[in-house]
Design an enzyme around this catalytic site. Structure first.
Site, PDB file in Angstrom:
ATOM      1  N   GLY A   1       0.787  -1.228   0.000  1.00 39.30           N
ATOM      2  CA  GLY A   1       0.000   0.000   0.000  1.00 39.30           C
ATOM      3  C   GLY A   1       0.815   1.272   0.000  1.00 39.30           C
ATOM      4  N   HIS A   2       2.159   1.160   0.037  1.00 37.25           N
ATOM      5  CA  HIS A   2       3.009   2.366   0.161  1.00 37.25           C
ATOM      6  C   HIS A   2       4.175   2.287  -0.809  1.00 37.25           C
ATOM      7  CE1 HIS A   2       5.490   5.461   2.254  1.00 37.25           C
ATOM      8  NE2 HIS A   2       4.311   5.921   2.598  1.00 37.25           N
ATOM      9  N   PHE A   3       4.118   2.480  -1.973  1.00 36.28           N
ATOM     10  CA  PHE A   3       2.962   2.696  -2.827  1.00 36.28           C
ATOM     11  C   PHE A   3       2.976   1.611  -3.881  1.00 36.28           C
ATOM     12  CE2 PHE A   3       4.408   6.773  -1.193  1.00 36.28           C
ATOM     13  CZ  PHE A   3       3.247   7.289  -0.626  1.00 36.28           C
TER      14      PHE A   3
ATOM     15  N   VAL B   1       7.984   2.576  -1.539  1.00 33.81           N
ATOM     16  CA  VAL B   1       8.890   3.375  -0.709  1.00 33.81           C
ATOM     17  C   VAL B   1       8.672   2.957   0.746  1.00 33.81           C
ATOM     18  CG1 VAL B   1       9.460   5.709   0.084  1.00 33.81           C
ATOM     19  CG2 VAL B   1       8.833   5.326  -2.304  1.00 33.81           C
TER      20      VAL B   1
END
Length: 145
Positions: free
Chosen positions: A46-48, A53
């Site tokens: 989810g990041h990203f 990252v």
């Protein structure tokens, strides 16, 4: 220290254990540890999704975990199941370079001061010699009873 020794000093486990190896530790002074960052880290979903990252707060957490090992080594003790090592403060946090899958975080932490159970550290995370994150951390050990 290998991962088995690290597990004796940190209560953290998957997915929040963020120190893979300790390369050097001088109790009362400093520690140099590493975190190998892989695409398999659960936060990358989810990041990203389009540009993975490592979240800055997790880099700070990795530095704090290295600081915890240094604190316990300095005190000549290991944590027990009745205490927790908490953040007490984070000052001057700066994120200079994104950390991506395949990077190796070199965690450098040195003791600035220790007074009445509060530890203050200068902390840096580097990738390939380049500064990724820096901060002053304050941490403390507290009983959970």
């Amino acid at each position: 220290m290998d991962i088995h020794q690290i597990l004796e000093y940190l209560p953290h486990r998957y997915p929040i254990l963020l120190v893979d190896r300790v390369l050097e530790c001088e109790p009362g002074k400093s520690i140099h540890a590493i975190k190998n960052v892989t695409i398999n880290e659960p936060f990358f979903n989810g990041h990203f999704p389009h540009h993975p990252v490592m979240p800055g707060v997790l880099i700070l957490e990795a530095l704090a975990q290295a600081a915890a090992i240094l604190s316990f080594k300095t005190m000549g003790s290991k944590p027990d199941d009745k205490s927790v090592y908490y953040f007490a403060g984070i000052d001057g946090a700066r994120f200079k370079k994104p950390v991506s899958p395949g990077d190796q975080l070199n965690l450098h932490v040195e003791i600035i001061a220790s007074k009445r159970g509060i530890w203050k550290f200068k902390a840096e995370a580097r990738v390939d010699g380049q500064l990724a994150t820096e901060a002053e951390l304050m941490c403390t050990v507290r009983s959970i009873e």
